[in-house]
Motif scaffolding. Structure first.
Motif, PDB file in Angstrom:
ATOM      1  N   UNK A  11       0.519  -1.060  -0.146  1.00 13.68           N
ATOM      2  CA  UNK A  11       0.317  -0.326   0.064  1.00 13.68           C
ATOM      3  C   UNK A  11       0.748   0.937   0.115  1.00 13.68           C
ATOM      4  N   UNK A  12       1.726   0.916   0.463  1.00 15.43           N
ATOM      5  CA  UNK A  12       2.792   2.446   0.902  1.00 15.43           C
ATOM      6  C   UNK A  12       3.378   2.679   0.095  1.00 15.43           C
ATOM      7  N   UNK A  13       4.078   1.065  -0.946  1.00 16.60           N
ATOM      8  CA  UNK A  13       4.526   1.738  -2.414  1.00 16.60           C
ATOM      9  C   UNK A  13       3.806   1.876  -3.434  1.00 16.60           C
ATOM     10  N   UNK A  14       2.428   1.339  -3.184  1.00 21.04           N
ATOM     11  CA  UNK A  14       0.980   2.789  -4.206  1.00 21.04           C
ATOM     12  C   UNK A  14       1.722   3.758  -4.305  1.00 21.04           C
ATOM     13  N   UNK A  15       1.378   4.075  -2.345  1.00 22.40           N
ATOM     14  CA  UNK A  15       1.028   5.851  -2.069  1.00 22.40           C
ATOM     15  C   UNK A  15       2.403   6.705  -2.946  1.00 22.40           C
ATOM     16  N   UNK A  16       3.540   5.787  -2.212  1.00 28.06           N
ATOM     17  CA  UNK A  16       4.703   6.824  -2.596  1.00 28.06           C
ATOM     18  C   UNK A  16       4.956   6.905  -4.499  1.00 28.06           C
ATOM     19  N   UNK A  17       4.317   5.841  -5.570  1.00 30.68           N
ATOM     20  CA  UNK A  17       4.272   5.780  -6.595  1.00 30.68           C
ATOM     21  C   UNK A  17       3.270   7.566  -7.237  1.00 30.68           C
ATOM     22  N   UNK A  18       2.680   7.901  -6.155  1.00 33.94           N
ATOM     23  CA  UNK A  18       2.295   9.090  -6.714  1.00 33.94           C
ATOM     24  C   UNK A  18       3.125  10.391  -6.166  1.00 33.94           C
ATOM     25  N   UNK A  19       4.439  10.332  -6.001  1.00 31.64           N
ATOM     26  CA  UNK A  19       4.913  11.528  -5.517  1.00 31.64           C
ATOM     27  C   UNK A  19       5.606  11.878  -7.117  1.00 31.64           C
ATOM     28  N   UNK A  20       5.692  11.198  -8.141  1.00 33.77           N
ATOM     29  CA  UNK A  20       6.401  10.942  -9.197  1.00 33.77           C
ATOM     30  C   UNK A  20       5.219  11.081 -10.491  1.00 33.77           C
ATOM     31  N   UNK A  21       5.770  11.886 -11.258  1.00 40.54           N
ATOM     32  CA  UNK A  21       5.628  12.276 -12.701  1.00 40.54           C
ATOM     33  C   UNK A  21       4.544  13.135 -12.084  1.00 40.54           C
ATOM     34  N   UNK A  22       3.043  12.822 -12.681  1.00 36.64           N
ATOM     35  CA  UNK A  22       1.811  14.091 -12.721  1.00 36.64           C
ATOM     36  C   UNK A  22       1.087  14.206 -11.515  1.00 36.64           C
ATOM     37  N   UNK A  23       1.373  13.770 -10.691  1.00 38.08           N
ATOM     38  CA  UNK A  23       0.806  12.700  -9.577  1.00 38.08           C
ATOM     39  C   UNK A  23      -0.569  11.678  -9.376  1.00 38.08           C
ATOM     40  N   UNK A  24      -0.753  11.370 -11.289  1.00 39.29           N
ATOM     41  CA  UNK A  24      -1.917   9.967 -10.882  1.00 39.29           C
ATOM     42  C   UNK A  24      -1.825   9.418 -11.727  1.00 39.29           C
ATOM     43  N   UNK A  25      -2.317   8.098 -11.701  1.00 41.93           N
ATOM     44  CA  UNK A  25      -2.395   6.379 -11.886  1.00 41.93           C
ATOM     45  C   UNK A  25      -2.967   6.668 -11.755  1.00 41.93           C
ATOM     46  N   UNK A  26      -3.016   5.263 -12.947  1.00 41.57           N
ATOM     47  CA  UNK A  26      -4.121   4.181 -12.882  1.00 41.57           C
ATOM     48  C   UNK A  26      -4.043   2.575 -12.730  1.00 41.57           C
ATOM     49  N   UNK A  27      -4.784   1.935 -12.405  1.00 37.48           N
ATOM     50  CA  UNK A  27      -4.381   0.550 -11.518  1.00 37.48           C
ATOM     51  C   UNK A  27      -3.399  -0.132 -13.214  1.00 37.48           C
ATOM     52  N   UNK A  28      -3.141  -0.058 -14.346  1.00 30.86           N
ATOM     53  CA  UNK A  28      -2.598  -0.775 -15.361  1.00 30.86           C
ATOM     54  C   UNK A  28      -1.716   0.408 -15.300  1.00 30.86           C
ATOM     55  N   UNK A  29      -1.217   1.151 -14.168  1.00 29.48           N
ATOM     56  CA  UNK A  29       0.141   1.400 -14.695  1.00 29.48           C
ATOM     57  C   UNK A  29       0.900   1.233 -12.746  1.00 29.48           C
ATOM     58  N   UNK A  30      -0.189   0.626 -12.665  1.00 31.10           N
ATOM     59  CA  UNK A  30       0.470   0.522 -10.676  1.00 31.10           C
ATOM     60  C   UNK A  30       0.987  -0.643 -10.624  1.00 31.10           C
ATOM     61  N   UNK A  31      -0.179  -1.527 -11.712  1.00 31.84           N
ATOM     62  CA  UNK A  31       0.853  -3.128 -11.856  1.00 31.84           C
ATOM     63  C   UNK A  31       1.929  -3.276 -12.447  1.00 31.84           C
ATOM     64  N   UNK A  32       1.979  -2.310 -13.287  1.00 30.30           N
ATOM     65  CA  UNK A  32       3.165  -2.397 -14.635  1.00 30.30           C
ATOM     66  C   UNK A  32       4.332  -1.918 -13.385  1.00 30.30           C
ATOM     67  N   UNK A  33       4.084  -0.864 -12.797  1.00 30.90           N
ATOM     68  CA  UNK A  33       5.380  -0.471 -12.189  1.00 30.90           C
ATOM     69  C   UNK A  33       5.856  -0.933 -10.653  1.00 30.90           C
ATOM     70  N   UNK A  34       5.210  -2.076 -10.129  1.00 31.96           N
ATOM     71  CA  UNK A  34       5.005  -2.605  -9.003  1.00 31.96           C
ATOM     72  C   UNK A  34       5.316  -3.700  -9.370  1.00 31.96           C
TER      73      UNK A  34
END
Length: 256
Positions: A11-34
């Motif tokens: 859960x924290x890994x997901x939240x920290x992804x929002x610190x990058x880029x434009x601050x928005x993400x979709x589920x597929x983007x999270x799946x791919x990144x993590x």
């Protein structure tokens, strides 16, 4: 040390992804990144959104941004930060590296107030104290802070101001001072030689808060018997490193 809980870590890994880029993400983007299972990501996103740590982006179905709860936690953390205490800690680390006197100062009108100081261990060192007030135009921290002001605010502060000399080397001519401040903005480092103390030179760098505003400056002060052009360059880099470390402690994340 206790065992880390995998679900919380994810859960924290997901939240920290929002610190990058434009601050928005979709589920597929999270799946791919993590590289997490699809079901796991959807369940975690649903849970984080239900607790207001994430929120749907209006008019963009399936896309998330940080929610109000994340903002509330960040605001509470910022409220607990103490610039003086954080400044002392960083100043101590920098002083241990260079064994020279390190200050952190803030700007008040056209003066600087030193809010943190760590001494060198040398027998010959700068005599000063936290809480001391000096004319900003005679110090490296003051010049750094003046140079960081918006032009209109700088003009309002220095208009018709009487620039008193502390030593024969002090810059008191408004035109010369403005020219020096322009050079400081370009370099990102301020230096003064014997302007507040006839036996000391100083170098300073800007400290920024979470919004990127310059709220303080960190300086390294050196007696002239230990000063040289090579030492100036070395201490300029170290002052910038210290100011950067203090900025990070205040929540600064770099230029966007």
């Amino acid at each position: 040390m206790g065992r880390l809980v995998p679900a919380v870590t994810r859960a924290l890994d997901i939240l920290e992804l929002f610190l990058e880029g434009d601050g928005t993400l979709t589920a597929p983007e999270v799946i791919r990144r993590l590289q997490l299972p699809r079901t796991t990501v959807h369940e975690l996103l649903t849970t984080l959104a239900a607790r207001s740590y994430l929120a749907p982006v209006p008019a963009q179905p399936g896309r998330y941004r940080l929610g109000v709860r994340a903002y509330q936690l960040g605001s509470r953390y910022a409220e607990q930060l103490d610039l003086a205490a954080e400044g002392r800690q960083v100043a101590r680390e920098i002083a241990q590296t260079c064994d020279e006197t390190v200050h952190v100062a803030i700007l008040e009108d056209t003066d600087v107030i030193y809010i943190a100081k760590v001494d060198s261990t040398h027998a010959v060192r700068m005599v000063s104290a936290a809480g001391r007030r000096l004319p900003a135009h005679c110090t490296s921290v003051g010049k750094m802070l003046l140079a960081s002001l918006p032009e209109a605010e700088l003009e309002a502060r220095v208009a018709e101001h009487d620039f008193v000399a502390m030593t024969p080397a002090s810059v008191t001519d408004p035109v010369a001072l403005r020219a020096e401040l322009a050079r400081i903005r370009e370099r990102g480092i301020a230096v003064e030689h014997r302007e507040s103390n006839p036996d000391v030179s100083c170098v300073a760098a800007p400290v920024r808060d979470s919004a990127g505003r310059v709220v303080a400056a960190l300086s390294i002060s050196v007696p002239m018997i230990r000063w040289s052009d090579e030492r100036e360059e070395e201490l300029a880099r170290l002052a910038a490193k210290g100011a950067g470390a203090l900025s990070v402690r205040l929540g600064y994340r770099g230029q966007k």
